[in-house]
Design a protein around this motif. Structure first.
Motif, PDB file in Angstrom:
ATOM      1  N   LYS A  26      39.836  28.974  32.436  1.00 22.05           N
ATOM      2  CA  LYS A  26      38.507  29.238  33.299  1.00 22.05           C
ATOM      3  C   LYS A  26      38.794  28.834  34.870  1.00 22.05           C
ATOM      4  O   LYS A  26      38.129  29.662  35.625  1.00 22.05           O
ATOM      5  N   GLU A  27      39.621  27.201  34.943  1.00 27.50           N
ATOM      6  CA  GLU A  27      39.117  26.636  36.564  1.00 27.50           C
ATOM      7  C   GLU A  27      39.873  28.648  37.581  1.00 27.50           C
ATOM      8  O   GLU A  27      39.630  27.732  38.666  1.00 27.50           O
ATOM      9  N   ALA A  28      40.818  28.820  37.244  1.00 30.08           N
ATOM     10  CA  ALA A  28      42.081  29.431  37.608  1.00 30.08           C
ATOM     11  C   ALA A  28      41.448  30.700  37.327  1.00 30.08           C
ATOM     12  O   ALA A  28      41.603  31.396  38.336  1.00 30.08           O
ATOM     13  N   ARG A  29      41.110  31.227  36.417  1.00 30.20           N
ATOM     14  CA  ARG A  29      39.886  32.964  37.096  1.00 30.20           C
ATOM     15  C   ARG A  29      38.880  32.834  38.025  1.00 30.20           C
ATOM     16  O   ARG A  29      38.886  33.479  38.269  1.00 30.20           O
ATOM     17  N   ARG A  30      38.086  31.430  37.931  1.00 30.84           N
ATOM     18  CA  ARG A  30      36.988  31.758  38.554  1.00 30.84           C
ATOM     19  C   ARG A  30      38.086  31.463  40.353  1.00 30.84           C
ATOM     20  O   ARG A  30      37.605  31.814  41.203  1.00 30.84           O
ATOM     21  N   LEU A  31      38.940  30.100  40.365  1.00 27.77           N
ATOM     22  CA  LEU A  31      39.875  30.438  42.110  1.00 27.77           C
ATOM     23  C   LEU A  31      40.730  32.113  42.422  1.00 27.77           C
ATOM     24  O   LEU A  31      40.422  32.436  43.425  1.00 27.77           O
ATOM     25  N   LEU A  32      41.072  32.484  41.334  1.00 27.57           N
ATOM     26  CA  LEU A  32      41.653  34.548  41.234  1.00 27.57           C
ATOM     27  C   LEU A  32      39.808  35.188  41.647  1.00 27.57           C
ATOM     28  O   LEU A  32      40.049  35.891  42.478  1.00 27.57           O
ATOM     29  N   HIS A  33      39.354  34.843  41.709  1.00 25.90           N
ATOM     30  CA  HIS A  33      37.934  35.833  41.425  1.00 25.90           C
ATOM     31  C   HIS A  33      37.417  35.449  42.739  1.00 25.90           C
ATOM     32  O   HIS A  33      37.363  36.754  43.795  1.00 25.90           O
ATOM     33  N   GLU A  34      37.571  34.158  43.399  1.00 27.03           N
ATOM     34  CA  GLU A  34      37.173  34.048  44.819  1.00 27.03           C
ATOM     35  C   GLU A  34      38.399  34.976  46.154  1.00 27.03           C
ATOM     36  O   GLU A  34      37.913  34.489  46.768  1.00 27.03           O
ATOM     37  N   LEU A  35      39.891  34.696  44.683  1.00 30.94           N
ATOM     38  CA  LEU A  35      40.283  34.973  46.239  1.00 30.94           C
ATOM     39  C   LEU A  35      40.754  36.251  46.429  1.00 30.94           C
ATOM     40  O   LEU A  35      40.365  36.861  47.515  1.00 30.94           O
ATOM     41  N   ALA A  36      40.096  36.903  45.253  1.00 24.29           N
ATOM     42  CA  ALA A  36      39.935  38.903  45.414  1.00 24.29           C
ATOM     43  C   ALA A  36      38.235  39.145  46.048  1.00 24.29           C
ATOM     44  O   ALA A  36      38.882  40.189  46.342  1.00 24.29           O
ATOM     45  N   ASN A  41      39.892  44.578  50.630  1.00 23.64           N
ATOM     46  CA  ASN A  41      40.403  45.839  49.728  1.00 23.64           C
ATOM     47  C   ASN A  41      40.496  45.928  48.270  1.00 23.64           C
ATOM     48  O   ASN A  41      41.244  46.951  46.890  1.00 23.64           O
ATOM     49  N   VAL A  42      40.174  44.738  47.248  1.00 28.95           N
ATOM     50  CA  VAL A  42      40.292  45.017  46.469  1.00 28.95           C
ATOM     51  C   VAL A  42      38.912  45.627  45.604  1.00 28.95           C
ATOM     52  O   VAL A  42      37.990  45.324  45.864  1.00 28.95           O
ATOM     53  N   ALA A  43      39.085  47.014  44.803  1.00 29.67           N
ATOM     54  CA  ALA A  43      38.174  47.532  44.331  1.00 29.67           C
ATOM     55  C   ALA A  43      37.488  46.717  43.268  1.00 29.67           C
ATOM     56  O   ALA A  43      36.139  47.035  43.591  1.00 29.67           O
ATOM     57  N   ASP A  44      37.624  45.480  42.262  1.00 31.89           N
ATOM     58  CA  ASP A  44      37.148  45.242  41.671  1.00 31.89           C
ATOM     59  C   ASP A  44      37.369  43.724  41.023  1.00 31.89           C
ATOM     60  O   ASP A  44      38.474  43.658  40.540  1.00 31.89           O
ATOM     61  N   CYS A  45      36.981  42.588  42.041  1.00 36.25           N
ATOM     62  CA  CYS A  45      37.485  41.279  42.084  1.00 36.25           C
ATOM     63  C   CYS A  45      37.818  40.774  40.599  1.00 36.25           C
ATOM     64  O   CYS A  45      38.306  39.853  40.201  1.00 36.25           O
ATOM     65  N   ARG A  46      36.530  41.099  39.392  1.00 33.86           N
ATOM     66  CA  ARG A  46      36.961  40.754  38.246  1.00 33.86           C
ATOM     67  C   ARG A  46      37.145  41.715  37.400  1.00 33.86           C
ATOM     68  O   ARG A  46      37.486  40.962  36.185  1.00 33.86           O
ATOM     69  N   GLN A  63      52.258  37.167  36.434  1.00 36.31           N
ATOM     70  CA  GLN A  63      51.733  38.298  37.709  1.00 36.31           C
ATOM     71  C   GLN A  63      50.141  38.569  37.134  1.00 36.31           C
ATOM     72  O   GLN A  63      49.512  38.516  36.116  1.00 36.31           O
ATOM     73  N   VAL A  64      49.128  37.579  38.235  1.00 36.14           N
ATOM     74  CA  VAL A  64      47.050  38.709  38.851  1.00 36.14           C
ATOM     75  C   VAL A  64      47.858  39.630  39.628  1.00 36.14           C
ATOM     76  O   VAL A  64      48.088  39.532  40.132  1.00 36.14           O
ATOM     77  N   ILE A  88      48.573  47.611  44.324  1.00 38.44           N
ATOM     78  CA  ILE A  88      48.256  46.998  43.088  1.00 38.44           C
ATOM     79  C   ILE A  88      48.168  45.586  44.057  1.00 38.44           C
ATOM     80  O   ILE A  88      49.745  45.116  45.030  1.00 38.44           O
ATOM     81  N   ARG A  89      47.242  44.451  44.285  1.00 42.82           N
ATOM     82  CA  ARG A  89      46.414  43.474  45.047  1.00 42.82           C
ATOM     83  C   ARG A  89      47.943  42.601  44.230  1.00 42.82           C
ATOM     84  O   ARG A  89      47.077  42.455  42.985  1.00 42.82           O
ATOM     85  N   LYS A  90      49.105  41.746  44.148  1.00 47.35           N
ATOM     86  CA  LYS A  90      49.119  40.338  43.765  1.00 47.35           C
ATOM     87  C   LYS A  90      48.975  39.725  44.195  1.00 47.35           C
ATOM     88  O   LYS A  90      49.384  39.145  45.015  1.00 47.35           O
ATOM     89  N   VAL A  91      48.749  38.696  43.028  1.00 43.83           N
ATOM     90  CA  VAL A  91      49.160  36.915  42.650  1.00 43.83           C
ATOM     91  C   VAL A  91      50.045  36.224  41.795  1.00 43.83           C
ATOM     92  O   VAL A  91      50.509  37.070  41.080  1.00 43.83           O
ATOM     93  N   LEU A  92      50.799  35.689  42.097  1.00 45.81           N
ATOM     94  CA  LEU A  92      51.365  34.535  40.838  1.00 45.81           C
ATOM     95  C   LEU A  92      51.096  33.060  40.468  1.00 45.81           C
ATOM     96  O   LEU A  92      50.604  32.889  40.949  1.00 45.81           O
ATOM     97  N   VAL A  93      50.513  33.081  39.068  1.00 45.00           N
ATOM     98  CA  VAL A  93      49.763  32.400  38.817  1.00 45.00           C
ATOM     99  C   VAL A  93      50.537  31.344  37.588  1.00 45.00           C
ATOM    100  O   VAL A  93      51.089  31.607  37.208  1.00 45.00           O
ATOM    101  N   ARG A  94      51.182  30.209  38.310  1.00 41.02           N
ATOM    102  CA  ARG A  94      51.672  28.769  37.478  1.00 41.02           C
ATOM    103  C   ARG A  94      50.907  28.157  37.672  1.00 41.02           C
ATOM    104  O   ARG A  94      50.504  27.689  36.941  1.00 41.02           O
ATOM    105  N   ILE A  95      51.035  28.014  35.355  1.00 32.62           N
ATOM    106  CA  ILE A  95      50.591  27.458  34.727  1.00 32.62           C
ATOM    107  C   ILE A  95      51.528  25.616  34.317  1.00 32.62           C
ATOM    108  O   ILE A  95      52.408  26.046  33.600  1.00 32.62           O
TER     109      ILE A  95
END
Length: 369
Positions: A26-36, A41-46, A63-64, A88-95
């Motif tokens: 959940k904490e990572a998804r919140r961070l990803l939404h804030e970044l996007a 140019n991101v169509a929908d951050c969620r 890859q997100v 496509i805008r991409k980032v890498l998430v490392r858990i």
């Protein structure tokens, strides 16, 4: 009937995407939404898509990505092309994997990551969450096991590794290898049931480590550099337009003998972590003497392209051969510990058994040659 099948497949794909997204904390998804949301140019951050990346054995890596809004166009055919070519805008998430604190200090690793980024050697850090981080996604191709056998790519790796070893990294410059082996042996003994410890001959290894440390104490073996210590093909990326390499994932990086780092890289040529049995090693794929010599000559060549002396090449080759023994012990112990603390789908115990088997097979040949 076809329409129903297509609809069913679409529903299954949607369920699969939802399941993959749920694996992101959940904490990572919140961070990803804030970044996007901060990217215009991101169509929908969620509306993120999560794609698991295979081959990682210490962490879970994803890859997100998000669709970007179509670029403005003058209308007509240009507008249609812009709509078709939405990027496509991409980032890498490392858990972080379970039990990694038994292998390395995560804060030290993060400092190394940030320092490497400042050196222009790797991806940028985009954010942190309690059990992981978000990194810049490098637009390059990860090497395959077969790539390491390509003479041109191998030469690029040799040159890049020399550059890596020469990095002026902060902190103490002492060799970590022997302390790491001793500490991991203690941890493995604490985790192993007696029958497994006996099967893998763990009680012998303290003396083996001491013998190797003494054997490798000559001056040449102490050519120290900042070593990656895990240079498998999945930690090397290539930009196929420029042929530029990027070395990634610095969890195990430290100062060590450069011969050890090259030996470890050669040992990794026995692995294919994307096969149906990723834990199975094939040591017939260990580089032959001609491949080794080519790599070492490229590694030792000066920036002006001058070839090294034959004696220098031979000395380093002999050191590399010896340090394969240390590599087998390091990753054998890593496999035992991981088998007890990590839930990633990988047969760590069998992997460890193979590494120890290679150690005992090679030791009499290497140390008497």
């Amino acid at each position: 009937m076809v329409a129903i099948e297509n609809q069913s497949q679409a529903v299954q794909a949607q369920v699969q995407r939802a399941a993959e997204a749920a694996r992101i904390p959940k904490e990572a998804r919140r961070l990803l939404h804030e970044l996007a949301a901060a990217w215009p140019n991101v169509a929908d951050c969620r509306a993120l898509e999560v794609v698991p990346l295979k081959g990682a054995m210490t962490n879970e890596v994803y890859q997100v990505r998000w669709l970007t809004a179509p670029a403005a166009a003058a209308g007509g055919e240009k507008e249609k092309e812009a709509l078709k070519e939405r990027e496509i805008r991409k980032v890498l998430v490392r858990i972080y994997g379970d039990g990694v604190e038994l292998f390395f200090d995560r804060e030290d690793e993060l400092r190394t990551f940030e320092c490497m980024s400042r050196h222009g050697q790797g991806p940028r850090l985009l954010g942190r969450f309690p059990n992981g981080r978000v990194e810049e996604f490098i637009h390059a191709r990860t090497l395959s096991a077969a790539d390491l056998r390509d003479p041109e790519i191998s030469a690029l790796v040799a040159t890049k590794l020399r550059e890596f070893h020469n990095l002026d990294m902060p902190g103490p410059k002492h060799v970590l290898l022997w302390d790491r082996l001793k500490n991991w042996l203690k941890t493995a003994k604490n985790l192993c049931p007696t029958d497994q410890a006996n099967e893998l001959r763990l009680d012998c290894l303290e003396d083996e480590i001491a013998t190797l440390e003494k054997e490798f104490s000559g001056d040449y073996h102490h050519w120290i550099g900042f070593c990656h210590n895990d240079l498998q093909y999945g930690n090397i990326m290539i930009d196929e337009e420029t042929n530029m390499l990027t070395i990634i994932d610095y969890e195990y990086a430290s100062f060590n003998p450069v011969a050890y780092d090259i030996a470890n890289h050669f040992c990794e040529m026995a692995a294919d972590y994307h096969s149906e049995k990723p834990h199975v090693l094939d040591y017939s794929k260990y580089p032959d003497i001609d491949e080794q010599r080519r790599f070492v000559k490229t590694y030792l060549s000066t920036s002006a392209g001058e070839e090294p002396e034959a004696e220098e090449v031979q000395n380093l080759l002999q050191s590399i051969d010896k340090y394969t023994l240390a590599s087998h012990l390091v990753w054998g112990l890593w496999g035992i510990i991981s088998d007890h603390v990590n839930d990633i789908d990988f047969d760590y115990k069998e992997y460890a058994r193979q590494r120890f088997e290679q150690y005992w097979q090679k030791k009499p040949v290497v140390l008497t040659s």
